[in-house]
Design an enzyme around this catalytic site. Structure first.
Site, short mmCIF file in Angstrom:
data_model
loop_
_atom_site.label_atom_id
_atom_site.label_comp_id
_atom_site.label_asym_id
_atom_site.label_seq_id
_atom_site.Cartn_x
_atom_site.Cartn_y
_atom_site.Cartn_z
CG ASP A 44 -0.10 0.25 2.45
OD1 ASP A 44 1.10 0.34 2.70
OD2 ASP A 44 -0.88 0.18 3.66
CG ASP A 91 1.41 3.24 4.73
OD1 ASP A 91 0.30 2.44 5.07
OD2 ASP A 91 2.39 2.41 4.33
CG ASP A 136 -3.28 2.36 5.52
OD1 ASP A 136 -4.50 2.22 5.02
OD2 ASP A 136 -2.57 1.57 5.96
P1 GTP Z 1 4.29 -2.55 3.04
O1 GTP Z 1 3.09 -1.40 2.76
O2 GTP Z 1 4.03 -3.86 2.52
O3 GTP Z 1 5.40 -1.82 2.27
O4 GTP Z 1 4.77 -2.45 4.57
P2 GTP Z 1 4.66 -1.29 5.34
O5 GTP Z 1 6.02 -1.30 6.31
O6 GTP Z 1 4.50 0.15 4.76
O7 GTP Z 1 3.46 -1.79 6.31
P3 GTP Z 1 2.03 -1.04 6.76
O8 GTP Z 1 1.69 -0.44 5.46
O9 GTP Z 1 1.11 -2.07 7.12
O10 GTP Z 1 2.25 -0.45 8.07
C1 GTP Z 1 2.90 0.89 8.09
C2 GTP Z 1 3.26 1.08 9.42
O11 GTP Z 1 2.20 1.66 10.25
C3 GTP Z 1 3.82 -0.23 10.11
O12 GTP Z 1 4.91 0.14 11.03
C4 GTP Z 1 2.88 -0.58 11.00
O13 GTP Z 1 3.21 -0.91 12.14
C5 GTP Z 1 2.11 0.74 11.23
N1 GTP Z 1 0.69 0.67 11.60
C6 GTP Z 1 -0.20 -0.05 10.95
N2 GTP Z 1 -1.54 -0.01 11.48
C7 GTP Z 1 -1.29 0.75 12.37
C8 GTP Z 1 -2.21 1.12 13.41
O14 GTP Z 1 -3.54 0.80 13.45
N3 GTP Z 1 -1.94 1.97 14.32
C9 GTP Z 1 -0.55 2.49 14.74
N4 GTP Z 1 -0.24 3.13 15.32
N5 GTP Z 1 0.25 1.95 13.52
C10 GTP Z 1 0.03 1.10 12.74
MN MN Z 2 2.65 0.41 3.88
MN MN Z 3 -0.31 0.74 5.66
#
Ligand code: GTP
Ligand code: MN
Ligand code: MN
Length: 399
Positions: free
Chosen positions: A204, A206, A323
């Site tokens: 995704d 973020d 996100d």
């Molecule tokens: P990819 O999207 O696969 O590239 O990996 P990513 O590291 O970006 O993972 P992801 O988008 O799932 O999450 C990004 C960060 O947000 C991670 O460090 C998660 O721990 C954090 N995160 C995800 N959901 C939540 C939540 O509900 N609350 C908080 N505080 N952090 C979150």
């Molecule tokens: Mn991500």
């Molecule tokens: Mn995410």
């Protein structure tokens, strides 16, 4: 050789947040195996085992050279008997029998397929499997009513399971920027998650949004979402107040302003031509997208690019998970640190804070239980300093 490996041992500290973990992994053959077992444990409601495998994998990711002999692992932290057996198996046989067995198991395959649907977690997948649903066609044929997220997940299954490239992430970033700037000029948008850590692809994209003047960010998310919706950029969205802290971080309980902290899970409709920059080429008709792409930014036309261009003939856009998080500026550093990841790095930071420093860290605040007070920070560097940790930049948080 042995002396060299001893040196490696001495620099591997036991918490992942004490180590520098770049994307350069010399031990993928082992970390892939351990990650698969971690995933299987997590999908089977065995989080403890999952974390153990994740920690073991993270230690191997931090090594500067490939492991060729079990002896090199002496003295390394986080390597339990089970993980060592897996590593030994890979070293001796080129693959782990447990991993191969897991990969082939009907249960694991079904869990993977079903949880790859956006909106479907391990519990739901588990329930469906017990009812004999193991595949997408079986799910579609079943009488199950799916919730809105799952319907969108199923509808855009292929797109959402195709990795998002950095170019696509940047294109989404420009759209988000436009949206935010038109509803609150002066707001700031920061790329977080895996792309901030330097990853080339992700599941995704973020973003963290704030405004330098405390309070100006209040009510921002619904406005951004409306703007995006009015322009047809959203295939799905669900905006929620952040309840993460309330559920997990006990003592660092929110001050009243945490109600402002909102997030939006969404699925964007990304026009294929948007990847090549926001410059809208009016002449872009169905029969010219390829040429237009090549003319504007040849470097973006890669293998995945041509694949999606093929699809573009049918559907000139793709679905992308996005996100969005809005944070007040007073909590920005905590939100930035908390949302940059990796997930294991975050987990280890919180474990370090709790176990080693008697502090509670969340994406909102840092509470010092000894002094009974919140510790302020306006940068990630300050948070690491409060925690007594050496600063680790995002590109080295890939644990
Ligand atoms: P990819 O999207 O696969 O590239 O990996 P990513 O590291 O970006 O993972 P992801 O988008 O799932 O999450 C990004 C960060 O947000 C991670 O460090 C998660 O721990 C954090 N995160 C995800 N959901 C939540 C939540 O509900 N609350 C908080 N505080 N952090 C979150
Ligand atoms: Mn991500
Ligand atoms: Mn995410």
């Amino acid at each position: 050789q042995v002396d060299e490996s001893k040196e490696v041992e001495s620099i591997v500290l036991s918490y992942a947040c004490q180590r520098r973990t770049t994307l350069e992994n010399h031990n993928t053959v082992f970390t892939d195996a351990l990650s698969l077992l971690a995933e299987n444990a997590e999908l089977s409601d065995e989080d403890g085992r999952g974390v153990a495998f994740r920690r073991a994998a993270a230690v191997l990711k931090a090594l500067h050279s490939p492991v060729t002999d079990l002896l090199q692992l002496r003295g390394l932290p986080c390597l339990g008997g089970h993980s060592l057996r897996v590593i030994k198996d890979v070293l001796e046989n080129g693959a782990s029998s447990e991993v191969e067995c897991t990969k082939q198991s009907e249960r694991f395959k079904a869990l993977k397929v079903l949880t790859s649907i956006f909106g479907v977690g391990a519990k739901t997948a588990e329930r469906w499997i017990r009812e004999g649903i193991h595949s997408l066609p079986q799910l579609q044929d079943s009488a199950h009513t799916l919730n809105r997220a799952q319907q969108a997940g199923l509808e855009h299954y292929d797109d959402l399971n195709q990795p998002v490239t950095k170019a696509e992430g940047d294109a989404i970033g420009e759209i988000v920027e436009k949206a935010v700037m038109s509803v609150l000029p002066g707001a700031q948008i920061t790329l977080i998650g895996g792309f901030r850590r330097g990853k080339l692809t992700g599941h995704d994209v973020d973003f963290l949004i704030t405004h330098p003047e405390e309070g100006r960010e209040v009510g921002l998310m619904p406005k951004v979402v409306s703007w995006l919706e009015s322009k047809g950029f959203l295939l799905y969205q669900k905006t929620t107040r952040n309840s993460y802290l309330e559920s997990k971080d006990g003592p660092a309980r929110p001050s009243s302003n945490m109600d402002r902290f909102e997030r939006c899970f969404s699925i964007f409709k990304l026009p294929e031509d948007a990847k090549e920059g926001t410059k809208q080429t009016e002449t872009l008709t169905e029969d010219t997208p390829e040429d237009t792409c090549r003319l504007t930014t040849p470097s973006l036309v890669k293998d995945e690019g041509s694949q999606s261009t093929k699809r573009a003939n049918l559907k000139p856009w793709r679905a992308v998970r996005v996100d969005l998080v809005v944070s007040p500026i007073s909590q920005f550093a905590f939100a930035l640190l908390g949302w940059t990841g990796s997930k294991l790095f975050e987990r280890e930071l919180r474990r370090w804070a709790g176990h080693e420093k008697a502090m509670s860290l969340s994406s909102h605040a840092l509470y010092d239980n000894t002094q009974s007070k919140y510790l302020r920070a306006s940068s990630e560097e300050e948070i690491f300093a409060h925690l007594g940790l050496e600063y680790i930049p995002p590109s080295e948080r890939n644990a």
